[in-house]
Design an enzyme around this catalytic site. Structure first.
Site, PDB file in Angstrom:
ATOM      1  CD  GLN A   1      -2.743  -1.592   0.005  1.00 18.74           C
ATOM      2  OE1 GLN A   1      -3.698  -0.824   0.107  1.00 18.74           O
ATOM      3  NE2 GLN A   1      -2.565  -2.267  -0.795  1.00 18.74           N
ATOM      4  CB  ALA A   7     -11.379   0.320   2.964  1.00 13.62           C
ATOM      5  CG  HIS A   8      -7.352   0.269   0.000  1.00 17.23           C
ATOM      6  ND1 HIS A   8      -6.491  -0.683  -0.391  1.00 17.23           N
ATOM      7  CD2 HIS A   8      -8.416  -0.043  -0.597  1.00 17.23           C
ATOM      8  CE1 HIS A   8      -7.205  -1.657  -1.274  1.00 17.23           C
ATOM      9  NE2 HIS A   8      -8.487  -1.248  -1.168  1.00 17.23           N
ATOM     10  CG  ASN A   9      -6.981   4.076  -2.698  1.00 16.54           C
ATOM     11  OD1 ASN A   9      -6.641   2.725  -2.649  1.00 16.54           O
ATOM     12  ND2 ASN A   9      -6.175   5.029  -2.950  1.00 16.54           N
TER      13      ASN A   9
END
Length: 343
Positions: free
Chosen positions: A197, A238-240
């Site tokens: 990541q 969560a990511h993004n």
């Protein structure tokens, strides 16, 4: 003990005082428990009947309720907002840390602004920048090249990973983790291959984050939390994910990766929001909402079944399981009716 005169209360709230401006208060209290030296408020008109017996030094209320109160009164446009402002002024919550503890571990090249406080056993790694008046609670970890803006406070055991950027005037409660790896894996014939990541997390100004919330770093781009966002306890971002200005999320909500949530949204507690979708500005999702597709227009949205007795719920569940069968029977009946019309 902090005290304020009624004149000072009027200035803080923008209200109109009816009473002695030199009288002092030192505590905010609920109407039924308020006494001498307390300030209370009436935001729900149905409780106006209790004003006659209220023993508070001063009551904050709307103009139309003034006739019910014979003591000191502060007339305000919104009593609940006035309560929030006065509670801030009389807040007795201690700082997460005061001064720099001897046991704190601080990299030699870390940049510390004026009046920074760092609690016991906190770790500040290389390249970190802390703005003026930043407070880092005991046991916190601030990773390499992270930056925290002025007046931001972190309570105990908050973890800020490398390169995370946090703005000014933020408040982060104990146990929260910001910048941990997002859930990124590729499947190679049954074997899961981890995707590093490589993005980070960018948090704006005046953001509040509750206890034990996790905000993952982006896979390539950054996870973004805009200014004035309020996140409650035990959320998973969560990511993004991109959360817009002024949005609020109560506890237990999960937001999957690469979803964009607009400005001024209110997401009910324990909601689940799918990944790679967009939610428009001004959307209100009631508690336990399950959002599987994009929402393109503002408004109030709900899902799930409200509470019933167990007996009623079992009947409802049984009917839901028979919907497909009932649909087939309905179509068959419609077909028969149409045939009879033709005859």
């Amino acid at each position: 003990m902090m005290t304020l005169t009624l004149a000072e209360l009027a200035k803080i709230t923008g209200g109109e005082l009816h009473g002695d401006e030199t009288v002092c208060v030192s505590r905010v209290a609920p109407m039924d428990k308020a006494g001498e030296g307390d300030v209370t408020f009436l935001s729900n008109p149905k409780y106006a009947v209790h004003l006659a017996e209220c023993k508070a030094t001063v009551v904050m209320l709307k103009a139309e309720q003034r006739k019910h109160c014979s003591g000191h009164v502060l007339v305000v446009d919104d009593p609940y907002v006035a309560f929030a402002k006065v509670a801030q002024a009389l807040d007795t919550t201690p700082k997460p840390a005061d001064g720099i503890a001897p046991s704190a571990v601080i990299a030699s090249d870390a940049i510390l602004g004026q009046n920074v406080s760092i609690g016991a056993n906190a770790v500040i790694e290389t390249g970190v920048t802390l703005g003026d008046n930043v407070v880092i609670g005991a046991g916190c970890f601030i990773g390499k090249n992270a930056a925290i803006g002025q007046n931001t406070k972190l309570w105990a055991n908050v973890t800020i990973y490398h390169q995370v950027q946090i703005g000014a005037d933020c408040l982060i409660q104990a146990g929260t983790v910001i910048g941990s790896d997002g859930f990124g894996y590729a499947n190679d014939r049954g074997e899961w291959i981890k995707i590093p990541q490589l993005g980070s997390v960018r948090i704006g100004n005046r953001v509040e984050i509750g206890a034990c919330t996790t905000i993952d770093r982006g896979a390539l781009d950054d996870t973004i939390i805009e200014d004035n966002v309020v996140l409650d306890n035990q959320l998973q971002i969560a990511h993004n994910v991109h959360i817009g200005y002024g949005t609020v999320m109560p506890g237990g909500t999960v937001v999957a990766g690469s979803t964009t949530i607009g400005k001024y949204c209110a997401i009910g507690g324990a909601s689940v929001i799918n990944g790679h979708i967009t939610i428009a500005d001004g959307v209100n999702i009631t508690g336990m909402g399950m959002v599987m597709r994009s929402i393109e227009e503002k408004g109030v949205y709900s899902s799930g079944i409200p509470l019933q007795t167990n007996k009623e719920w079992r009947k409802t569940a049984a009917r839901v399981h028979r919907i497909e069968e009932m649909n087939k029977r309905l179509k068959a009946i419609e077909k028969i009716v149409e045939q009879k019309k033709e005859d």
